[in-house]
Design a protein around this motif. Structure first.
Motif, PDB file in Angstrom:
ATOM      1  N   LEU A   1      -4.423   1.079 -10.155  1.00 43.76           N
ATOM      2  CA  LEU A   1      -3.756   2.193  -9.514  1.00 43.76           C
ATOM      3  C   LEU A   1      -3.901   3.329  -9.684  1.00 43.76           C
ATOM      4  N   ASP A   2      -3.698   3.715 -11.144  1.00 41.86           N
ATOM      5  CA  ASP A   2      -3.763   5.013 -11.974  1.00 41.86           C
ATOM      6  C   ASP A   2      -5.039   5.615 -11.553  1.00 41.86           C
TER       7      ASP A   2
ATOM      8  N   GLY B   1       1.412  -2.794  -0.600  1.00 39.06           N
ATOM      9  CA  GLY B   1       1.416  -1.518   0.106  1.00 39.06           C
ATOM     10  C   GLY B   1       1.151  -0.183  -1.029  1.00 39.06           C
ATOM     11  N   TRP B   2       0.545  -0.451  -2.078  1.00 37.88           N
ATOM     12  CA  TRP B   2       0.213   0.747  -3.052  1.00 37.88           C
ATOM     13  C   TRP B   2      -1.237   1.384  -2.735  1.00 37.88           C
ATOM     14  N   VAL B   3      -1.979   0.678  -2.127  1.00 35.62           N
ATOM     15  CA  VAL B   3      -3.443   1.164  -1.740  1.00 35.62           C
ATOM     16  C   VAL B   3      -3.832   0.655  -0.207  1.00 35.62           C
ATOM     17  N   ARG B   4      -4.760   1.094   0.445  1.00 33.90           N
ATOM     18  CA  ARG B   4      -5.588   0.741   1.699  1.00 33.90           C
ATOM     19  C   ARG B   4      -6.793   0.767   1.590  1.00 33.90           C
ATOM     20  N   ARG B   5      -7.540  -0.309   2.122  1.00 36.50           N
ATOM     21  CA  ARG B   5      -8.929  -0.067   2.332  1.00 36.50           C
ATOM     22  C   ARG B   5      -9.347   0.788   3.734  1.00 36.50           C
ATOM     23  N   GLU B   6     -10.082   1.677   3.464  1.00 36.15           N
ATOM     24  CA  GLU B   6     -10.462   2.480   4.675  1.00 36.15           C
ATOM     25  C   GLU B   6     -12.311   2.423   4.948  1.00 36.15           C
TER      26      GLU B   6
ATOM     27  N   ILE C   1      -1.706   4.945  -1.678  1.00 35.71           N
ATOM     28  CA  ILE C   1      -0.827   5.616  -0.520  1.00 35.71           C
ATOM     29  C   ILE C   1       0.101   6.531  -1.127  1.00 35.71           C
ATOM     30  N   PRO C   2       0.002   7.824  -0.885  1.00 33.01           N
ATOM     31  CA  PRO C   2       0.760   8.676  -1.577  1.00 33.01           C
ATOM     32  C   PRO C   2       2.419   8.609  -1.399  1.00 33.01           C
ATOM     33  N   ASP C   3       2.890   8.209  -0.386  1.00 35.73           N
ATOM     34  CA  ASP C   3       4.284   7.827   0.021  1.00 35.73           C
ATOM     35  C   ASP C   3       4.876   7.072  -1.120  1.00 35.73           C
ATOM     36  N   ARG C   4       3.939   6.236  -2.084  1.00 37.99           N
ATOM     37  CA  ARG C   4       4.686   5.315  -2.979  1.00 37.99           C
ATOM     38  C   ARG C   4       4.705   6.051  -4.361  1.00 37.99           C
ATOM     39  N   ALA C   5       3.975   7.301  -4.524  1.00 39.00           N
ATOM     40  CA  ALA C   5       3.845   7.626  -5.890  1.00 39.00           C
ATOM     41  C   ALA C   5       5.262   8.015  -6.358  1.00 39.00           C
ATOM     42  N   GLY C   6       6.146   8.559  -5.822  1.00 34.84           N
ATOM     43  CA  GLY C   6       7.554   8.683  -6.389  1.00 34.84           C
ATOM     44  C   GLY C   6       8.166   7.483  -7.136  1.00 34.84           C
ATOM     45  N   GLU C   7       7.917   6.521  -6.677  1.00 31.80           N
ATOM     46  CA  GLU C   7       8.331   5.113  -7.190  1.00 31.80           C
ATOM     47  C   GLU C   7       7.791   4.882  -8.570  1.00 31.80           C
ATOM     48  N   ILE C   8       6.529   5.328  -8.856  1.00 35.10           N
ATOM     49  CA  ILE C   8       5.930   5.174 -10.226  1.00 35.10           C
ATOM     50  C   ILE C   8       6.406   6.169 -10.932  1.00 35.10           C
ATOM     51  N   LEU C   9       6.206   7.477 -10.416  1.00 36.17           N
ATOM     52  CA  LEU C   9       6.606   8.781 -11.088  1.00 36.17           C
ATOM     53  C   LEU C   9       8.045   8.673 -11.815  1.00 36.17           C
TER      54      LEU C   9
ATOM     55  N   LEU D   1       5.184   0.572 -22.554  1.00 39.39           N
ATOM     56  CA  LEU D   1       5.854   1.318 -21.262  1.00 39.39           C
ATOM     57  C   LEU D   1       5.129   0.731 -20.031  1.00 39.39           C
ATOM     58  N   ASN D   2       3.624   0.892 -20.128  1.00 42.68           N
ATOM     59  CA  ASN D   2       2.921   0.589 -18.828  1.00 42.68           C
ATOM     60  C   ASN D   2       3.249  -0.852 -18.192  1.00 42.68           C
ATOM     61  N   HIS D   3       3.565  -1.778 -19.315  1.00 41.98           N
ATOM     62  CA  HIS D   3       3.879  -3.181 -18.870  1.00 41.98           C
ATOM     63  C   HIS D   3       5.275  -3.220 -18.294  1.00 41.98           C
ATOM     64  N   GLN D   4       6.147  -2.429 -18.852  1.00 43.83           N
ATOM     65  CA  GLN D   4       7.438  -2.342 -18.327  1.00 43.83           C
ATOM     66  C   GLN D   4       7.535  -1.733 -16.742  1.00 43.83           C
ATOM     67  N   VAL D   5       6.709  -0.703 -16.616  1.00 44.68           N
ATOM     68  CA  VAL D   5       6.371   0.233 -15.336  1.00 44.68           C
ATOM     69  C   VAL D   5       5.944  -0.904 -14.593  1.00 44.68           C
ATOM     70  N   ALA D   6       4.829  -1.551 -14.800  1.00 42.09           N
ATOM     71  CA  ALA D   6       4.138  -2.667 -13.899  1.00 42.09           C
ATOM     72  C   ALA D   6       5.114  -3.776 -13.341  1.00 42.09           C
ATOM     73  N   ALA D   7       5.835  -4.114 -14.319  1.00 45.80           N
ATOM     74  CA  ALA D   7       6.801  -5.181 -14.097  1.00 45.80           C
ATOM     75  C   ALA D   7       7.948  -4.781 -13.019  1.00 45.80           C
ATOM     76  N   ARG D   8       8.411  -3.390 -13.266  1.00 48.72           N
ATOM     77  CA  ARG D   8       9.449  -2.884 -12.420  1.00 48.72           C
ATOM     78  C   ARG D   8       8.787  -2.572 -10.880  1.00 48.72           C
ATOM     79  N   ALA D   9       7.543  -2.308 -10.995  1.00 48.12           N
ATOM     80  CA  ALA D   9       6.713  -1.777  -9.572  1.00 48.12           C
ATOM     81  C   ALA D   9       6.236  -3.392  -8.885  1.00 48.12           C
ATOM     82  N   GLY D  10       6.384  -4.446  -9.728  1.00 44.45           N
ATOM     83  CA  GLY D  10       6.284  -5.853  -8.984  1.00 44.45           C
ATOM     84  C   GLY D  10       4.519  -6.069  -9.198  1.00 44.45           C
ATOM     85  N   ILE D  11       4.057  -5.665 -10.074  1.00 44.56           N
ATOM     86  CA  ILE D  11       2.490  -5.707 -10.203  1.00 44.56           C
ATOM     87  C   ILE D  11       2.157  -6.092 -11.582  1.00 44.56           C
ATOM     88  N   GLN D  12       0.930  -6.467 -11.735  1.00 46.45           N
ATOM     89  CA  GLN D  12       0.324  -6.667 -13.109  1.00 46.45           C
ATOM     90  C   GLN D  12      -0.117  -5.450 -13.604  1.00 46.45           C
ATOM     91  N   ASP D  13      -0.197  -5.651 -15.183  1.00 47.05           N
ATOM     92  CA  ASP D  13      -0.838  -4.568 -15.747  1.00 47.05           C
ATOM     93  C   ASP D  13      -1.976  -4.054 -15.479  1.00 47.05           C
TER      94      ASP D  13
END
Length: 162
Positions: free
Chosen positions: A52-53, A88-93, A107-115, A34-46
């Motif tokens: 990110l989690d 655009g998933w995280v930022r360095r501060e 970046i919490p604005d993106r949370a809905g995509e993963i959820l 499942l995580n592999h599929q989610v990562a692929a859909r999100a355009g990131i690696q496992d």
């Protein structure tokens, strides 16, 4: 009371323990898929999804803290952070108290995509939980917390041997 319900027979307890361990292994594989599929859909690696989690649950974190929690080499973690930041998933501060240090922040604005990608699983788990009493859910939660702790310990042992 029968042996399975009673659970006092040593052979029965061993057998049930083997069954639980087998189901945990199956669940681990299914969640990995499942995580592999989610990562692929999100355009990131496992590994990026894993990091990110961690950052979304425990952040903000320094890169070295993220590396420790993820069990990654610092150079690997830098690559992960670079990819997550570029996507655009995280930022360095900068850390206000230490101008040399940075925190990695989700970046919490993106949370809905993963959820949204996990929604089918979350819905299914919610439905499964309806079949259990609060006391049973408490026991399941406790078991999962302890199993997670055992996994952390086992990971540390294997890592030390490497």
């Amino acid at each position: 009371m029968n042996e399975i319900a009673d659970g006092n027979d040593a052979a029965t307890r061993r057998g049930l323990g083997v069954r639980v361990t087998g189901r945990l292994r199956e669940l681990t594989v299914q969640l990995s898929l499942l995580n592999h599929q989610v990562a692929a859909r999100a355009g990131i690696q496992d590994v990026d999804l894993d990091c990110l989690d961690i950052v979304s649950r425990e952040g903000p974190l320094t890169p070295s803290a993220l590396a420790r929690k993820a069990g990654l080499h610092p150079a690997t973690t830098t690559g992960v952070i670079d990819r997550l930041e570029k996507a655009g998933w995280v930022r360095r501060e900068r850390v206000p108290t230490d101008r040399r240090a940075v925190h990695i922040t989700f970046i919490p604005d993106r949370a809905g995509e993963i959820l949204g990608l996990y929604a089918p699983m979350a819905t299914a788990i919610g439905e499964i939980c309806q079949d259990y009493s609060p006391a049973e859910l408490e026991a399941i939660g406790s078991f999962l917390e302890r199993a997670t702790g055992a996994g952390l310990e086992a990971t540390a042992i294997v890592s030390e041997r490497g």
